[in-house]
Write a protein that holds these residues in place. Structure first.
Motif: not given
Ligand SMILES: [Fe+2]
Length: 153
Positions: A1, A18, A22, A86, A113-114, A117-118
């Motif tokens: 990402m 992102k 989403d 995503s 999850k994004d 991670d972000g």
């Protein structure tokens, strides 16, 4: 990402873009359920999704404005948003109430999850404002994951 090579500011913009995409996909997915669900639990699902899509709608503005604050341009077309998200906005045709809630659960887990991670990828930037926006979104989606799991038994 976030394999962005354009520097720190761009990294925050990439992460936020992102999450914006989403959130838009999830807004449409949630409204689809709100409008089209057919279930003996119709009223519960209809009311729960009303609360969720109102939160998602408000969050879209907060995330887009944060993108502007860190020097980016907010993606604002369906095609751009679809390419960044995503997951798509669709609900499987013919899904029953339980199936719809399972699809929403999957999407909320994906955005969690994004977000995690972000947050990890911008940790070294000291961009506390962006981390605050992402953290608050994560709290909301984790709460919805709990609600949906409890509803699904
Ligand atoms: Fe409504």
């Amino acid at each position: 990402m976030t394999n962005c090579s354009k520097g720190a500011e761009c990294k925050s913009v990439c992460v936020l873009s992102k999450i914006l995409a989403d959130t838009y996909s999830l807004l449409l997915k949630t409204q689809n359920v709100h409008w089209n669900v057919q279930s003996c639990n119709f009223w519960d699902i209809h009311l729960m999704t009303d609360g969720h899509y109102n939160d998602l709608f408000a969050a879209i503005d907060v995330i887009a404005e944060r993108i502007r604050m860190v020097g980016g341009k907010a993606p604002a077309t369906f095609s751009e948003l679809a390419s960044l998200s995503s997951f798509d906005e669709k609900i499987t045709p013919g899904a029953d109430g339980k199936g719809m809630l399972q699809e929403l659960l999957k999407a909320h887990e994906a955005i969690c999850k994004d977000l995690r991670d972000g947050l990890a990828s911008i940790a070294e930037l000291n961009d506390h404002g962006t981390a605050d926006v992402l953290g608050s979104r994560l709290s909301f989606h984790e709460k919805v994951v709990w609600m949906l799991k409890a509803s699904l038994g």
